[in-house]
Enzyme design. Structure first.
Site, PDB file in Angstrom:
ATOM      1  N   HIS A 227     -36.586  64.198  14.740  1.00  0.00           N
ATOM      2  CA  HIS A 227     -36.413  63.736  12.995  1.00  0.00           C
ATOM      3  C   HIS A 227     -37.251  62.567  12.943  1.00  0.00           C
ATOM      4  CE1 HIS A 227     -33.284  62.045  10.039  1.00  0.00           C
ATOM      5  NE2 HIS A 227     -34.309  61.054  10.193  1.00  0.00           N
ATOM      6  N   GLU A 228     -37.597  61.976  13.754  1.00  0.00           N
ATOM      7  CA  GLU A 228     -38.454  60.887  13.772  1.00  0.00           C
ATOM      8  C   GLU A 228     -40.081  61.006  13.470  1.00  0.00           C
ATOM      9  OE1 GLU A 228     -36.975  58.374  12.839  1.00  0.00           O
ATOM     10  OE2 GLU A 228     -34.871  58.381  13.938  1.00  0.00           O
TER      11      GLU A 228
ATOM     12  N   CYS B 296     -29.780  60.059   7.453  1.00  0.00           N
ATOM     13  CA  CYS B 296     -31.316  59.192   7.526  1.00  0.00           C
ATOM     14  C   CYS B 296     -31.067  57.957   6.698  1.00  0.00           C
ATOM     15  CB  CYS B 296     -32.149  60.147   6.703  1.00  0.00           C
ATOM     16  SG  CYS B 296     -34.024  59.294   6.812  1.00  0.00           S
ATOM     17  N   LEU B 297     -31.719  56.855   7.197  1.00  0.00           N
ATOM     18  CA  LEU B 297     -31.457  55.534   6.416  1.00  0.00           C
ATOM     19  C   LEU B 297     -32.006  55.688   5.094  1.00  0.00           C
ATOM     20  CD1 LEU B 297     -32.130  53.489   9.730  1.00  0.00           C
ATOM     21  CD2 LEU B 297     -29.878  53.640   8.284  1.00  0.00           C
TER      22      LEU B 297
ATOM     23  N   GLY C 111     -32.261  55.559  15.178  1.00  0.00           N
ATOM     24  CA  GLY C 111     -33.823  55.674  15.394  1.00  0.00           C
ATOM     25  C   GLY C 111     -34.521  55.072  14.013  1.00  0.00           C
TER      26      GLY C 111
ATOM     27  N   HIS D  71     -40.483  62.116   9.937  1.00  0.00           N
ATOM     28  CA  HIS D  71     -41.025  61.040   9.191  1.00  0.00           C
ATOM     29  C   HIS D  71     -42.484  60.472   9.380  1.00  0.00           C
ATOM     30  CE1 HIS D  71     -37.303  59.771   7.505  1.00  0.00           C
ATOM     31  NE2 HIS D  71     -36.579  59.587   8.724  1.00  0.00           N
TER      32      HIS D  71
ATOM     33  N   GLN E 152     -40.922  54.804   7.533  1.00  0.00           N
ATOM     34  CA  GLN E 152     -39.714  54.327   6.837  1.00  0.00           C
ATOM     35  C   GLN E 152     -39.680  52.725   6.453  1.00  0.00           C
ATOM     36  OE1 GLN E 152     -37.007  56.035  10.251  1.00  0.00           O
ATOM     37  NE2 GLN E 152     -35.776  56.246   8.399  1.00  0.00           N
TER      38      GLN E 152
END
Ligand code: GNR
Ligand code: NI
Length: 169
Positions: free
Chosen positions: A136-137, A94-95, A47, A140, A52
């Site tokens: 999670h997204e 997480c990226l 995702g 962000h 991000q």
């Protein structure tokens, strides 16, 4: 053409901005979503939220399939936690926080609403990984990160490590 975009790394303060609602459903939104999908696939993520890549609008892309061939786009997503939920523990990554994986507990029953690229509205009660990933997204988009759910000790440790690793990069 879909572009590979640069992913911000924690503790970059831009990850703390709260994203604005999308109001224009135009070609440039579609182009951004496609570049985000490319960026997500290149980074082997499941995702990616616009925050991000330093775009502060309420846009999320996702692909939860093994084959990496089921791209999904969520615009202006919101959710309500259902009354009869339990907490479900899942090891998240997480990226924006490379090398950091932690078990996070989140509600396992939600009602999810979002819009697609045409502005059409959708509602669903997702199951499994989608429930975890969309929370999670959406975090962000609200300037929240996984590290906010762990101890200050763990947070400070990963913060120092990444500040050193990503200095002047
Ligand atoms: O690639 C990702 N994997 C992942 C695993 C468990 C829970 C959430 C995620 S999302 C993450 C990509 C990312 O950082 N999205 O914001
Ligand atoms: Ni993330």
């Amino acid at each position: 053409m879909a572009k590979n975009l640069k992913i911000l790394i924690f503790p970059d303060p831009r990850l703390r901005k709260v994203a604005e609602k999308v109001t224009k459903f135009d070609k440039s939104l579609e182009n951004l979503a496609n570049s985000m999908l490319k960026t997500m696939y290149d980074a082997n993520g499941i995702g990616l939220a616009a925050t991000q890549i330093d775009q502060h609008i309420r846009l999320i892309v996702m692909d939860l399939s093994e084959e990496r061939n089921e791209p999904r786009i969520f615009i202006n997503p919101t959710y309500k936690v259902l009354e009869d939920h339990s907490l479900y523990e899942y090891e998240e990554g997480c990226l924006c926080i490379p090398g950091f994986n932690e078990v996070i507990a989140r509600p396992d029953k939600i009602e999810l609403r979002w819009q697609d690229l045409d502005g059409n509205e959708h509602v669903d009660r997702p199951e499994g990984l989608l429930t975890v990933c969309i929370q999670h997204e959406i975090d962000h988009l609200d300037g929240k990160l996984m590290v906010d759910y762990v101890s200050a000790l763990k947070r400070d440790r990963v913060r120092s490590r990444l500040l050193k690793e990503y200095k002047r990069k």
